[in-house]
Design an enzyme around this catalytic site. Structure first.
Site, PDB file in Angstrom:
ATOM      1  N   GLU A  73       0.850  -1.193   0.000  1.00  0.00           N
ATOM      2  CA  GLU A  73       0.000   0.000   0.000  1.00  0.00           C
ATOM      3  C   GLU A  73       0.884   1.240   0.000  1.00  0.00           C
ATOM      4  O   GLU A  73       1.976   1.237   0.559  1.00  0.00           O
ATOM      5  CB  GLU A  73      -0.931   0.020   1.216  1.00  0.00           C
ATOM      6  CG  GLU A  73      -0.234   0.250   2.545  1.00  0.00           C
ATOM      7  CD  GLU A  73      -1.199   0.391   3.701  1.00  0.00           C
ATOM      8  OE1 GLU A  73      -2.062   1.278   3.646  1.00  0.00           O
ATOM      9  OE2 GLU A  73      -1.073  -0.387   4.661  1.00  0.00           O
ATOM     10  N   ASP A  78      13.906  -5.926  12.275  1.00  0.00           N
ATOM     11  CA  ASP A  78      14.554  -4.664  11.901  1.00  0.00           C
ATOM     12  C   ASP A  78      13.682  -3.472  12.282  1.00  0.00           C
ATOM     13  O   ASP A  78      13.504  -2.545  11.496  1.00  0.00           O
ATOM     14  CB  ASP A  78      14.887  -4.647  10.405  1.00  0.00           C
ATOM     15  CG  ASP A  78      15.948  -3.600  10.047  1.00  0.00           C
ATOM     16  OD1 ASP A  78      16.707  -3.191  10.955  1.00  0.00           O
ATOM     17  OD2 ASP A  78      16.012  -3.196   8.874  1.00  0.00           O
ATOM     18  N   LYS A 109      13.014  -0.108  13.706  1.00  0.00           N
ATOM     19  CA  LYS A 109      13.818   1.104  13.904  1.00  0.00           C
ATOM     20  C   LYS A 109      12.973   2.288  13.424  1.00  0.00           C
ATOM     21  O   LYS A 109      11.974   2.106  12.723  1.00  0.00           O
ATOM     22  CB  LYS A 109      15.128   1.021  13.124  1.00  0.00           C
ATOM     23  CG  LYS A 109      14.964   0.834  11.625  1.00  0.00           C
ATOM     24  CD  LYS A 109      16.299   0.606  10.950  1.00  0.00           C
ATOM     25  CE  LYS A 109      16.127   0.355   9.455  1.00  0.00           C
ATOM     26  NZ  LYS A 109      17.415   0.078   8.800  1.00  0.00           N
ATOM     27  N   PRO A 110      13.345   3.504  13.799  1.00  0.00           N
ATOM     28  CA  PRO A 110      12.521   4.669  13.435  1.00  0.00           C
ATOM     29  C   PRO A 110      12.264   4.817  11.940  1.00  0.00           C
ATOM     30  O   PRO A 110      11.169   5.210  11.537  1.00  0.00           O
ATOM     31  CB  PRO A 110      13.330   5.856  13.992  1.00  0.00           C
ATOM     32  CG  PRO A 110      14.110   5.271  15.126  1.00  0.00           C
ATOM     33  CD  PRO A 110      14.457   3.872  14.702  1.00  0.00           C
ATOM     34  N   ASN A 131      11.830   2.540   9.807  1.00  0.00           N
ATOM     35  CA  ASN A 131      10.901   1.508   9.328  1.00  0.00           C
ATOM     36  C   ASN A 131       9.512   1.651   9.924  1.00  0.00           C
ATOM     37  O   ASN A 131       8.705   0.727   9.844  1.00  0.00           O
ATOM     38  CB  ASN A 131      11.451   0.105   9.618  1.00  0.00           C
ATOM     39  CG  ASN A 131      12.463  -0.337   8.580  1.00  0.00           C
ATOM     40  OD1 ASN A 131      12.560   0.242   7.510  1.00  0.00           O
ATOM     41  ND2 ASN A 131      13.231  -1.365   8.915  1.00  0.00           N
ATOM     42  N   ASP A 178       8.819  -2.518   5.586  1.00  0.00           N
ATOM     43  CA  ASP A 178      10.060  -3.233   5.319  1.00  0.00           C
ATOM     44  C   ASP A 178      10.155  -4.554   6.069  1.00  0.00           C
ATOM     45  O   ASP A 178      10.806  -4.673   7.094  1.00  0.00           O
ATOM     46  CB  ASP A 178      11.280  -2.368   5.643  1.00  0.00           C
ATOM     47  CG  ASP A 178      12.562  -2.977   5.079  1.00  0.00           C
ATOM     48  OD1 ASP A 178      12.493  -4.076   4.480  1.00  0.00           O
ATOM     49  OD2 ASP A 178      13.618  -2.369   5.236  1.00  0.00           O
TER      50      ASP A 178
END
Length: 199
Positions: A35, A80, A82-83, A85, A98
């Site tokens: 999306e 993974d 993290k900010p 993602n 991701d």
């Protein structure tokens, strides 16, 4: 790995996880259709505006926590978090993107997991100690650890261990606590600090 990402993403249907609409191949190129999310990732948001308010940071982290629980219940570990993602959509909803390092926990370690033995996957500023040691050992607790590092970043504007080489950062994740975030701001409550430390 592409098939694993596609299979992992296809198992998930949650408002705080970017949805996969299609998977295919064209002219020998494999593709995923996610999306489209109009918005900004949390890393860029902090770089642009500075550390977030306690209300905003905890609101986004709670949304991601719900998404990670959904993934865990379906046997998927992101690996993974993290900010960069986590996207903040224009409607205020935080969405995990991701799934490139995601794995299905039910995969047989000796055959199905495409993570090579001895290979560290993840981002050094946000990686859990057990994942740094062996990515195949990662489970939802690893995602929670990475989300805790992300919350630290949202509140302070820096990761828990901002200095040093990649190896030094990996060692610090496994051997010490980061600086108390109240060094950087004075509006963090004791209960919030307790939750952050537990994560």
């Amino acid at each position: 790995r592409f098939r694993i990402e596609a299979q992992s993403a296809a198992k998930l249907d949650h408002p705080n996880i970017a949805r996969v609409y299609n998977v295919g191949e064209a002219a020998q190129w494999h593709y995923l259709v996610f999306e489209f999310i109009e918005g900004i990732n949390l890393r860029q948001l902090v770089l642009d505006r500075g550390p977030l308010s306690v209300d905003d940071a905890t609101h986004f982290v709670c949304q991601v926590s719900d998404a990670l629980q959904h993934a865990s219940e379906r046997g998927v570990v992101h690996r993974d978090i993290k900010p960069s993602n986590i996207l903040l959509a224009t409607d205020g909803k935080a969405k995990i993107v991701d799934m490139g390092l995601a794995r299905t926990t039910a995969l047989d370690r000796s055959q199905g997991d495409q993570t090579a033995s001895g290979t560290t996957l993840g981002t050094f500023d946000y990686i859990s100690p057990e994942q740094a040691h062996d990515p195949r050992d990662a489970d939802v607790r690893s995602d929670i650890y990475s989300l805790g590092c992300t919350l630290y970043y949202l509140l302070t504007g820096q990761p828990p261990f901002p200095d040093g080489t990649a190896l030094q950062k990996l060692l610090m994740h496994g051997s010490k606590m980061p600086e108390d975030p109240r060094i950087f701001r004075d509006d963090l409550s004791d209960p919030l600090i307790a939750i952050l430390k537990k994560m």
